[in-house]
Design a protein around this motif. Structure first.
Motif, short mmCIF file in Angstrom:
data_model
loop_
_atom_site.label_atom_id
_atom_site.label_comp_id
_atom_site.label_asym_id
_atom_site.label_seq_id
_atom_site.Cartn_x
_atom_site.Cartn_y
_atom_site.Cartn_z
N ILE A 86 0.84 -1.20 0.00
CA ILE A 86 0.00 0.00 0.00
C ILE A 86 0.87 1.25 0.00
CG2 ILE A 86 -1.79 1.29 1.22
CD1 ILE A 86 -2.61 -1.31 2.57
N SER A 87 1.84 1.25 0.91
CA SER A 87 2.65 2.45 1.12
C SER A 87 4.13 2.13 0.99
CB SER A 87 2.37 3.03 2.51
OG SER A 87 3.26 4.10 2.79
N PRO A 88 4.75 2.50 -0.12
CA PRO A 88 6.19 2.28 -0.27
C PRO A 88 7.01 2.92 0.83
CG PRO A 88 5.20 2.90 -2.38
CD PRO A 88 4.15 3.11 -1.33
N ASP A 89 6.48 3.98 1.45
CA ASP A 89 7.20 4.66 2.53
C ASP A 89 7.36 3.77 3.76
OD1 ASP A 89 7.59 7.59 1.64
OD2 ASP A 89 5.52 7.17 1.14
N HIS A 90 6.53 2.71 3.86
CA HIS A 90 6.60 1.82 5.02
C HIS A 90 7.41 0.56 4.74
CE1 HIS A 90 3.12 4.26 6.38
NE2 HIS A 90 3.56 3.94 7.58
N ALA A 91 8.12 0.53 3.63
CA ALA A 91 8.82 -0.69 3.23
C ALA A 91 9.81 -1.16 4.29
CB ALA A 91 9.55 -0.47 1.90
N ARG A 92 10.48 -0.24 4.97
CA ARG A 92 11.49 -0.65 5.95
C ARG A 92 10.87 -1.40 7.12
NH1 ARG A 92 13.62 0.60 10.77
NH2 ARG A 92 12.15 2.32 11.13
N ILE A 93 9.70 -0.97 7.56
CA ILE A 93 9.11 -1.58 8.74
C ILE A 93 8.06 -2.63 8.42
CG2 ILE A 93 9.55 0.47 10.13
CD1 ILE A 93 6.55 1.12 9.93
N ALA A 94 7.58 -2.66 7.17
CA ALA A 94 6.47 -3.56 6.83
C ALA A 94 6.93 -4.98 6.57
CB ALA A 94 5.71 -3.02 5.63
N ARG A 233 -2.02 14.77 3.89
CA ARG A 233 -3.08 14.15 3.09
C ARG A 233 -2.85 14.37 1.59
NH1 ARG A 233 -8.69 15.74 3.55
NH2 ARG A 233 -9.25 13.61 2.98
N ARG A 234 -2.27 15.48 1.23
CA ARG A 234 -2.07 15.82 -0.18
C ARG A 234 -0.70 15.44 -0.70
NH1 ARG A 234 -5.82 18.14 2.15
NH2 ARG A 234 -7.65 19.01 1.08
N SER A 235 0.12 14.85 0.15
CA SER A 235 1.47 14.46 -0.24
C SER A 235 1.47 13.09 -0.92
CB SER A 235 2.38 14.42 0.99
OG SER A 235 2.07 13.27 1.78
N PRO A 236 2.55 12.74 -1.63
CA PRO A 236 2.66 11.40 -2.20
C PRO A 236 2.56 10.30 -1.15
CG PRO A 236 4.31 12.85 -3.16
CD PRO A 236 3.69 13.62 -2.03
N PHE A 237 2.95 10.58 0.10
CA PHE A 237 2.86 9.62 1.19
C PHE A 237 1.46 9.03 1.28
CE2 PHE A 237 1.85 8.88 5.73
CZ PHE A 237 2.84 7.95 6.05
N VAL A 238 0.43 9.86 1.12
CA VAL A 238 -0.95 9.41 1.19
C VAL A 238 -1.53 9.12 -0.18
CG1 VAL A 238 -3.30 10.12 1.83
CG2 VAL A 238 -1.40 10.55 3.40
N GLN A 239 -1.24 9.97 -1.16
CA GLN A 239 -1.86 9.81 -2.48
C GLN A 239 -1.40 8.53 -3.18
OE1 GLN A 239 -4.43 11.57 -3.39
NE2 GLN A 239 -4.26 12.76 -1.50
N ASP A 240 -0.11 8.17 -3.03
CA ASP A 240 0.34 6.90 -3.59
C ASP A 240 -0.41 5.74 -2.96
OD1 ASP A 240 2.13 8.21 -5.18
OD2 ASP A 240 3.92 7.63 -4.05
N ALA A 241 -0.59 5.81 -1.63
CA ALA A 241 -1.29 4.74 -0.92
C ALA A 241 -2.73 4.61 -1.40
CB ALA A 241 -1.24 5.00 0.58
N ARG A 242 -3.39 5.73 -1.66
CA ARG A 242 -4.77 5.68 -2.17
C ARG A 242 -4.84 4.97 -3.52
NH1 ARG A 242 -7.73 10.98 -2.86
NH2 ARG A 242 -9.55 9.62 -2.86
N ARG A 243 -3.90 5.28 -4.40
CA ARG A 243 -3.89 4.63 -5.71
C ARG A 243 -3.63 3.12 -5.56
NH1 ARG A 243 -1.67 9.63 -7.25
NH2 ARG A 243 0.43 8.99 -6.66
N ASN A 244 -2.72 2.77 -4.69
CA ASN A 244 -2.39 1.36 -4.52
C ASN A 244 -3.55 0.58 -3.89
OD1 ASN A 244 0.15 1.77 -5.60
ND2 ASN A 244 1.10 2.17 -3.62
N LEU A 245 -4.27 1.22 -2.99
CA LEU A 245 -5.46 0.56 -2.44
C LEU A 245 -6.49 0.30 -3.53
CD1 LEU A 245 -6.13 2.37 0.97
CD2 LEU A 245 -5.73 -0.08 0.62
N GLY A 246 -6.61 1.23 -4.45
CA GLY A 246 -7.52 1.02 -5.58
C GLY A 246 -7.15 -0.19 -6.40
#
Length: 261
Positions: A86-94, A233-246
């Motif tokens: 969902i969130s590439p930013d969480h790759a280290r901990i996920a 909310r408007r950063s890639p941190f959230v918007q990338d995750a929204r696209r990936n959830l889709g």
């Protein structure tokens, strides 16, 4: 049984805008956290009493209904996305896919199809004041979430125990230097901006309802916190995750169709 088709996730995490946003956020985090702490209407300790949030009582009273809906979601466990998908930013901990997240609300964005799959839970979380995120957090046997901290002191994380291993003391979250564990029907509330890590040393799955809400603050702190969350909310941190959830929605729909066939 479902056949998992792995969705194509967004690779925008490597985009040129992301490093600047991350650097700016890290630079401002200390100042923002100090404002939040000074303006907080609740204690600033690592562990927070659930009674600081009156809405927790109503959800705890309905924990069995929520747990039943979570168990139904797990029928298609392979179609519930690992957090790092969902969130590439969480790759280290996920880790390697042992931490999965079924989102109902993420940073204020509702996921309508998922809410329809857990309607009682969705209706309960819609009543939570200042809700930021709500999702079923699924931790597989043996999973480890390394030491990390959240992005802001202005958000408080609340865990409601739903499906807990028989030896809960072996499924531990360490918050700073305090070991805590989950219990069914009970809340664990903490400051996500403090360092924490998780170890599931059992052969059973742990499922919780994870709620994230804005910290109650006086006017200046609330204003600064709302501005920070607006930017997140408007950063890639959230918007990338929204696209990936889709993308993952199609995988879950396919799993449901396979079951019905």
């Amino acid at each position: 049984m479902s056949t998992k088709k792995v969705p194509q996730i967004s690779t925008a995490a490597a985009g040129s805008g992301r490093p600047l946003i991350i650097r700016l956020g890290k630079r401002l985090r200390g100042s923002m956290n100090r404002i939040s702490a000074a303006q907080s209407k609740i204690p600033n300790g690592s562990i927070i009493e659930a009674s600081a949030f009156p809405w927790t009582d109503h959800l705890a009273e309905n924990w069995q209904t929520i747990a039943q809906e979570a168990a139904a979601i797990l029928r298609h466990r392979d179609a519930v996305p690992p957090l790092n998908d969902i969130s590439p930013d969480h790759a280290r901990i996920a880790g390697d896919g042992n931490w999965r997240s079924f989102f109902l609300v993420g940073y204020g964005y509702e996921v309508p199809e998922n809410c329809a799959r857990a309607p009682a839970t969705a209706e309960l979380v819609r009543q939570i004041p200042d809700l930021n995120s709500a999702f079923f957090s699924i931790l597989e046997p043996g999973a480890v979430i390394p030491r990390h901290r959240g992005v802001t002191h202005g958000l408080v994380t609340c865990h409601l125990g739903l499906i807990i291993p028989d030896r809960p003391e072996d499924c531990v979250i360490q918050i700073e230097d305090t070991d805590c564990f989950w219990e069914t029907g009970k809340w664990l509330v903490f400051d996500d901006s403090q360092y924490h890590e998780v170890h599931n040393r059992t052969d059973q799955r742990r499922v919780i309802l994870l709620i994230q809400v804005k910290r109650p603050m006086r006017f200046l702190g609330r204003l600064a916190n709302d501005l920070a969350i607006w930017g997140i909310r408007r950063s890639p941190f959230v918007q990338d995750a929204r696209r990936n959830l889709g993308h993952w929605e199609e995988a879950y729909r396919q799993a449901e169709q396979n079951e019905a066939a």
